[in-house]
Each structure stands twice: as structure tokens, then as C-alpha cells.
Design a protein around this motif. Structure first.
Motif, PDB file in Angstrom:
ATOM      1  N   LEU A  10     -12.230 -48.553 -28.814  1.00 14.00           N
ATOM      2  CA  LEU A  10     -11.618 -47.656 -29.786  1.00 14.00           C
ATOM      3  C   LEU A  10     -10.265 -47.148 -29.313  1.00 14.00           C
ATOM      4  O   LEU A  10      -9.521 -46.579 -30.094  1.00 14.00           O
ATOM      5  N   ASP A  56     -12.254 -44.256 -37.556  1.00 12.36           N
ATOM      6  CA  ASP A  56     -13.141 -45.355 -37.214  1.00 12.36           C
ATOM      7  C   ASP A  56     -14.460 -44.748 -36.761  1.00 12.36           C
ATOM      8  O   ASP A  56     -14.470 -43.771 -35.999  1.00 12.36           O
ATOM      9  N   VAL A  64     -17.677 -51.445 -36.044  1.00 14.83           N
ATOM     10  CA  VAL A  64     -16.781 -50.322 -36.300  1.00 14.83           C
ATOM     11  C   VAL A  64     -16.269 -50.424 -37.730  1.00 14.83           C
ATOM     12  O   VAL A  64     -15.736 -51.454 -38.141  1.00 14.83           O
ATOM     13  N   SER A 274     -10.109 -53.064 -35.035  1.00 12.74           N
ATOM     14  CA  SER A 274     -11.342 -52.763 -35.747  1.00 12.74           C
ATOM     15  C   SER A 274     -11.587 -53.769 -36.848  1.00 12.74           C
ATOM     16  O   SER A 274     -12.321 -54.719 -36.682  1.00 12.74           O
ATOM     17  N   THR A 282      -5.839 -49.628 -37.050  1.00 14.34           N
ATOM     18  CA  THR A 282      -6.228 -49.425 -35.655  1.00 14.34           C
ATOM     19  C   THR A 282      -5.325 -50.185 -34.692  1.00 14.34           C
ATOM     20  O   THR A 282      -4.986 -49.697 -33.621  1.00 14.34           O
TER      21      THR A 282
END
Length: 326
Positions: A10, A56, A64, A274, A282
Motif C-alpha cells: 500500500l 484503498d 485491494v 492497486s 495509487t
């Protein structure tokens, strides 16, 4: 790099760390649609966010997915998830496996759908597309600007918060059930908008295309949309190019049949990602030099022309060499 408990990236160096959250409450708000209230696992308030933001969220399966933030008490996040059997399994996992008291990871909020200044607003939501619209409506109301909402769905039972919206704003909200009233012609609903109107839409691609077509010929009427799927863009043919990473000093070749993100994966370079479809933002990465063929559904035309960042999951280079801030 930071990983979720499922091993999903992430964040990476230079990016904000993900947030550990706990499900404080959940409830059904329509057929196949559940509302989740999230609090920080640490007990601290979650960071402030702006209308139009999304996060997310790591589903229990490890997938995700991106979910818009809906109005909630300060320090608390509220997301709404439609169970979709035709997706990658994220929404099914959230529905089936994420219970009150469970913990997971989310990213910090990002906003590619912020409310611009306008004399008045028209909001158009298709199905679960109501989720980002809720916060935009609240902001327009707070600003004291005229607004109206057209909420479109197959049946009222499938439309989250439809009754609440009509009850709270009977003079501003129109609910259209296509199974009852047939298909709505958006050009009829939007033609004649006053100069200075901003039209915001979120929903299926066909609906968003119809919004753009209806607004384009009207003077001083702008449309802004957020998509469930990436738009099909006219791009130049794929060509091999050289990629240099300014911060790490790595240089590699991106072949015509691979994306930048795939090339980085193959070289052991970790970059946050993602959706891998150019939709969530992302993987947005700064561009040092090189001409970009933008193929995402995130950046505005103005942002694309600035050539300062790109979505490396779908966009490419047209100048033979690209240097990125990685």
C-alpha cells in the motif's frame, strides 16, 4: 515499502504509511450493498479528508479495492460496498468475511474528484456511484450553492440512501428507477443548464459518456466524472522505450507488450499499485522527463498537459526515453 497483513503493498519509500483500522459497525443500506464504519485501530481519530476522496481497502482475501468516503463523524470513515460477483472478489470478501471488530489496512485518502467552484451544481449518480456524490452534495449545501441530484438505478431497493435523500431534500433530489420508468435520456435532463453549472457524475461508463455529450455543446457548463472502469482512450501504438529511475539509478527497457509497472515488477523494483487499470491513482508517479501517453481515467486534461505525473500501470512513453521519480 509497507505491506498489509496479506502482503499487499500500500505504500513505498516517500509515500505515507497505511492505516490500520477496525470495523466499528456495519449494516445493509440496499440490496447487496453494505455500509462499513471504520475507526483507527490505535483509537486515534482518522485523518481529515475532503469531499470526493477515496481510500484503498484490503479485503480479507488480500485483494485491494477503492471505496469512496461518505459523510461521517470527524475521525471516523464510512465506506459503502456493493457485492459484485463479476469483479476480482474484493467486494465478495468484504461482504462475507469482514465483520464488526475485525481489523484491516487502508491507505490515506486521495482525491481525484474534488468539487470545483461553480455557480450551481448538478449531481448525477448511477447505482453505487452515489457514494462519492453524497459528500459532494454536502459540500455544495455548505457553500450555499444551488444544487440538484439525479439518482438513477434499476429499482429503489437497490439504491443506497435513496429514501433518506428524498426525505431530507425533497425539492432537490429526483430518483429514477429504470425498471419502472424506462431508460432516462440524460440529454433531456441536462440540456438547458445555466451558465456556470458544474455537472458531476459517477456511475457506469455509458452514463458518464452521455453526461459529457450533453454538457459539451452548452456554453460554460463543465462536466466532471468518476468511473467504475477505465475509459477507452485513443493512444499511439505500443513501442519499446527506455525507463530510468532518478532516485534509485536503475535503467531498464519497457517492451511493447508490458506496462511500466510490469517491467518494474520483473526487475524487483517495488512501486505502489492497486487496480492496475488506470482508475484508482495509487500508482501515480512523478515524471522528470519524457513525453507521456496518458491512458488513465484519473488525471484531468489540464493535469495531463502539464506532464508532471502519470499512472504507470497503463500509461506509456512516446519519446523513446522516460525518467521517473522512483
Amino acid at each position: 515499502m509497507s505491506l498489509s497483513s496479506s502482503g499487499v503493498a500500500l505504500s513505498s519509500p516517500g509515500r505515507a504509511q497505511p492505516l490500520r483500522v477496525r470495523v466499528a459497525a456495519r449494516r445493509p443500506v440496499a440490496e447487496r450493498v453494505e455500509e462499513f464504519v471504520l475507526t483507527a485501530a490505535s483509537g486515534d481519530p482518522l485523518p481529515a479528508w475532503s469531499a470526493g476522496s477515496h481510500v484503498d481497502l484490503v479485503a480479507p482475501s488480500g485483494v485491494v479495492r477503492q471505496y469512496s468516503l461518505c459523510p461521517a463523524d470527524p475521525g471516523v470513515y464510512r465506506v459503502v460496498v456493493e457485492r459484485r460477483a463479476d469483479g476480482r472478489g474484493g467486494s465478495v470478501s468484504v461482504h462475507d468475511d469482514l465483520a464488526v471488530g475485525d481489523e484491516t489496512w487502508i491507505s490515506l485518502p486521495r482525491n481525484h474528484f474534488a468539487l470545483t467552484r461553480a455557480l450551481e451544481y448538478v449531481f448525477v449518480a448511477g447505482g453505487i456511484g452515489i457514494t462519492p456524490i453524497l459528500a459532494l452534495v454536502d459540500e455544495a449545501r455548505t457553500a450555499g450553492r444551488p444544487w440538484r441530484l439525479l439518482y438513477i438505478g434499476r429499482t429503489r431497493a437497490e439504491m443506497a440512501y435513496a429514501d433518506d435523500l428524498v426525505s431530507a431534500h425533497p425539492d432537490h433530489v429526483t430518483v429514477h428507477e429504470s425498471r419502472v420508468s424506462g431508460r432516462l435520456t440524460l440529454s433531456d435532463a441536462l440540456t438547458g443548464s445555466a451558465r456556470g453549472t458544474a455537472v458531476y457524475g459517477c456511475g457506469p461508463a455509458a452514463m458518464l459518456d452521455a453526461i459529457a455529450d450533453a454538457c459539451a455543446p452548452q456554453p460554460a457548463v463543465d462536466s466532471f466524472t468518476e468511473r467504475f472502469t477505465a475509459a477507452v482512450a485513443e493512444s499511439v501504438p505500443n513501442r519499446e522505450f527506455e525507463l530510468s529511475l532518478a532516485m534509485s539509478g536503475v535503467t531498464l527497457t519497457v517492451p511493447e507488450d508490458r506496462t511500466i509497472l510490469e517491467a518494474l515488477d520483473g526487475s524487483g523494483v517495488v512501486a505502489p499499485s492497486s487496480c492496475r487499470e488506470g482508475m484508482c491513482g495509487t500508482c501515480e508517479t512523478g515524471v522528470v522527463s519524457g513525453e507521456v501517453d496518458h491512458r488513465d481515467a484519473v488525471l484531468s486534461p489540464e493535469e495531463r498537459s502539464e506532464n508532471e505525473s502519470m499512472m504507470i500501470c497503463v500509461s506509456r512513453c512516446t519519446s523513446g526515453r522516460l525518467v521517473l521519480e522512483l
